[in-house]
Each structure stands twice: as structure tokens, then as C-alpha cells.
Scaffold this motif. Structure first.
Motif, mmCIF file in Angstrom:
data_model
loop_
_atom_site.group_PDB
_atom_site.id
_atom_site.type_symbol
_atom_site.label_atom_id
_atom_site.label_comp_id
_atom_site.label_asym_id
_atom_site.label_seq_id
_atom_site.Cartn_x
_atom_site.Cartn_y
_atom_site.Cartn_z
ATOM 1 N N ILE A 151 0.837 -1.205 0.000
ATOM 2 C CA ILE A 151 0.000 0.000 0.000
ATOM 3 C C ILE A 151 0.869 1.250 0.000
ATOM 4 N N ALA A 152 1.968 1.226 0.783
ATOM 5 C CA ALA A 152 2.885 2.367 0.807
ATOM 6 C C ALA A 152 3.474 2.613 -0.576
ATOM 7 N N GLY A 167 2.901 5.922 -3.078
ATOM 8 C CA GLY A 167 3.994 6.663 -3.711
ATOM 9 C C GLY A 167 3.827 6.748 -5.212
ATOM 10 N N GLN A 168 3.426 5.640 -5.847
ATOM 11 C CA GLN A 168 3.194 5.650 -7.288
ATOM 12 C C GLN A 168 2.081 6.616 -7.665
ATOM 13 N N TRP A 169 1.011 6.624 -6.883
ATOM 14 C CA TRP A 169 -0.115 7.502 -7.184
ATOM 15 C C TRP A 169 0.276 8.973 -7.023
ATOM 16 N N LEU A 170 1.060 9.282 -5.992
ATOM 17 C CA LEU A 170 1.520 10.666 -5.804
ATOM 18 C C LEU A 170 2.396 11.104 -6.977
ATOM 19 N N GLU A 224 12.443 0.583 -0.717
ATOM 20 C CA GLU A 224 11.904 1.315 -1.860
ATOM 21 C C GLU A 224 10.414 1.592 -1.719
ATOM 22 N N SER A 225 9.695 0.676 -1.080
ATOM 23 C CA SER A 225 8.253 0.853 -0.900
ATOM 24 C C SER A 225 7.936 2.088 -0.074
ATOM 25 N N ILE A 226 8.813 2.409 0.862
ATOM 26 C CA ILE A 226 8.614 3.586 1.713
ATOM 27 C C ILE A 226 9.289 4.808 1.113
ATOM 28 N N ALA A 227 10.480 4.632 0.554
ATOM 29 C CA ALA A 227 11.270 5.765 0.059
ATOM 30 C C ALA A 227 10.623 6.461 -1.126
ATOM 31 N N ILE A 228 9.768 5.766 -1.871
ATOM 32 C CA ILE A 228 9.133 6.384 -3.024
ATOM 33 C C ILE A 228 8.177 7.502 -2.606
ATOM 34 N N ILE A 229 7.682 7.466 -1.365
ATOM 35 C CA ILE A 229 6.744 8.498 -0.900
ATOM 36 C C ILE A 229 7.438 9.851 -0.720
#
Length: 310
Positions: free
Chosen positions: A39-40, A44-47, A79-84
Motif C-alpha cells: 500500500i505504501a 507513492g506511485q499515485w503521488l 523502496e516501498s517507503i522511500a518512493i513516498i
């Protein structure tokens, strides 16, 4: 995790292990951990998509369907968190450059917090974004190609100075990565070169930039990660060829609110991962932020073709 080598970080010092431990204190389920990280990554992808769609909606769809971005932000990885924070950072810079808004305390806090989080999660990405910020503010009011040339020379001099001062640390970091790769993942090694002197290091920099941009490059069905990365790299090479033939390079070389800083950030990031990473699988994962900036660059160029930004 149990096979972690003694010359690398201990598991208890890994940020993801700490995050997972905190989640498990609330919900003792592996599936919940996977879901939260996925979800995280999706947030990030959506943002990123929201920011890029304001520049070029068709190309912004790449953020949602790019293989490497979907793969590396969908697992239990940093990466899942850092993309945000990367998404918030690019959004703040884009809004500032296009809307020509003033620098506010809220804007400065957003930039500072995002850089701080990236330094914790992915220092390489943070360094490239710092280069982005420096380039952006130095070229914000300047409109001469001579100034750009001076900036390029300045980056080369500063980069050589920093690498000279920390050469032992850079060499040690690469030796550790290569040694660990030989022990654990010798099948995916593409380079075992070690720098014995600073001259050898300087000679390796062009190769490192090439590796950071165009590797992995191996059409094989045995490894989907390398296969997708190869297709992405070949597509990026084709895109560069098309842009050059269209004459877009003139816009890149000219002063631009966002294009020039993005190019500098891409080169910086490619150089860092090309120098330190010697395994194709790891290189494919670290290139996540390279692809985000690459898609951002293309969106900026297309936006500049239709506006006065360029």
C-alpha cells in the motif's frame, strides 16, 4: 537474513527489520506486513502519477505500469517507503517551478523532511536530489549557457575533490560489495574491478556512468528481473535516440527550470550506483529512482514543448 555476512550491517540495524518489528507488535501477521508495504508503494506511485500527469498525462501512465517500479515498490523493501518522500519532493519542486510561487516555511519543511527521510532510506537518491536542488536554485535566475558550462566544471571539480577526500571509504565500500557478491551471488556479477589507486578510480567513472544508465543488459528468460531491466534500458536508449533526432537536446543544453537539474541528478545517481554496485540484481533494484527521474525528465521535456517553461 541468517546468511548475512559479518562485514555487513547486523540485521538488528536494518531499518526495514525495525519497521516490520513495529508492525508485528500491532498485528502479528506476515500478510499484513506485505499489505502495508505494498500500500505504501502504491501511494507513492499515485503521488508521482498526480505530479507527472500535470506535465504530460500519457507519459505519466508509465509510473503506474513500469515493470521495475511495480516490482521493487511492491515488496518488503525500503523502496516501498522511500518512493513516498521522493514523490512529495518532486511535487514540491514542480509546483514551485511552474506556479512560480514564493518560498514558504511549509515548502522548506516539505523539502527538508523529504531529504532527511531519503537520507535514512536511500542515501544515493537523497544525494542525487540534493544535486537537483542545488542545480535548480543556481540556474533559476540565470539564462546563459556560459553559466551552465561553469556549473558543469564546478560539479566536476567538486566531485573530484569529494571523491579524493573519501577515496578510501569509496574503495572499501566497493570491496565489501564485490567480496559479498563473490561469496553469495557470483552468478549475477557483472564487474569485480577494485580501485587500487585514485587514477584507476577516475578512469572507471565513465564506465560507472554507462553501467548505471544501461545495465543490466542481458536478454535472458531465466531471470525476469534482468529481462525486464534489459527491455527498460533498451527502451531508454531508443528514447534518447528519438529525442536527439528531434533536436530536443537543444532544450536540455539550454537553461531550463527543471530539465538541467534533472539531467544532473540522473548523471549523479547513475555515477554513484555504477561505482558502488557490482551485481546486476542489486543494480536493477537501485535503478528504481533513476527510472523515476528519467520518466520525470521526459514529462518535463514534453511539457516544455507546449509551454514557456523551456
Amino acid at each position: 537474513w541468517e546468511n548475512e555476512s559479518t562485514f555487513l550491517w547486523f540485521n538488528s540495524h536494518r531499518l526495514i527489520v525495525v519497521v516490520i518489528s513495529l508492525i508485528l507488535m500491532v498485528a502479528d501477521s506476515y500478510y499484513i506486513v506485505c499489505a502495508l508495504f505494498s500500500i505504501a508503494g502504491l501511494i507513492g506511485q499515485w503521488l508521482l502519477y498526480r505530479t507527472f500527469s500535470g506535465l504530460c498525462p500519457p507519459l505519466a501512465l508509465l509510473i503506474l505500469f513500469f515493470p521495475s517500479i511495480n516490482l521493487w515498490t511492491g515488496g518488503i523493501l525500503k523502496e516501498s517507503i522511500a518512493i513516498i518522500p521522493e514523490a512529495f519532493l518532486l511535487s514540491a519542486l514542480t509546483e514551485f517551478a511552474i506556479a512560480r510561487s514564493k518560498i514558504t516555511i511549509k515548502w522548506l519543511l516539505t523539502i527538508s523532511i523529504c531529504i532527511f527521510l531519503l537520507l535514512i532510506l536511500r542515501p544515493f537518491a537523497a544525494i542525487s536530489m540534493i544535486v537537483f536542488l542545488i542545480s535548480f536554485f543556481l540556474t533559476w535566475k540565470k539564462n546563459s549557457k556560459k553559466f551552465v558550462g561553469l556549473m558543469l566544471c564546478g560539479y566536476v571539480v567538486v566531485g573530484m575533490g569529494i571523491s579524493f577526500l573519501f577515496f578510501d571509504n569509496i574503495r572499501e565500500a566497493r570491496e565489501v560489495f564485490v567480496r559479498h557478491s563473490i561469496i553469495e551471488r557470483s552468478g549475477s556479477l557483472y564487474s569485480t574491478r577494485i580501485f587500487n589507486s585514485y587514477d584507476e578510480f577516475l578512469m572507471f567513472i565513465p564506465v560507472a556512468i554507462f553501467n548505471g544508465i544501461f545495465r543490466p543488459c542481458e536478454l535472458t528468460l531465466d531471470n525476469p528481473v534482468r529481462l525486464f531491466s534489459t527491455i527498460e534500458n533498451l527502451g531508454f536508449l531508443l528514447l534518447i535516440t528519438v529525442l536527439v533526432l528531434k533536436g530536443v537536446y537543444r532544450k536540455v543544453l539550454s537553461i531550463n527550470a527543471l530539465i538541467f537539474p534533472c539531467v544532473m541528478a540522473l548523471l549523479c545517481y547513475a555515477c554513484i550506483i555504477g561505482i558502488l554496485i557490482s551485481v546486476e540484481g542489486a543494480l536493477a533494484r537501485f535503478k528504481l529512482f533513476f527510472w523515476i527521474l528519467a520518466i520525470y525528465l521526459v514529462c518535463i521535456i514534453e511539457y516544455g514543448n507546449k509551454s514557456k517553461l523551456a
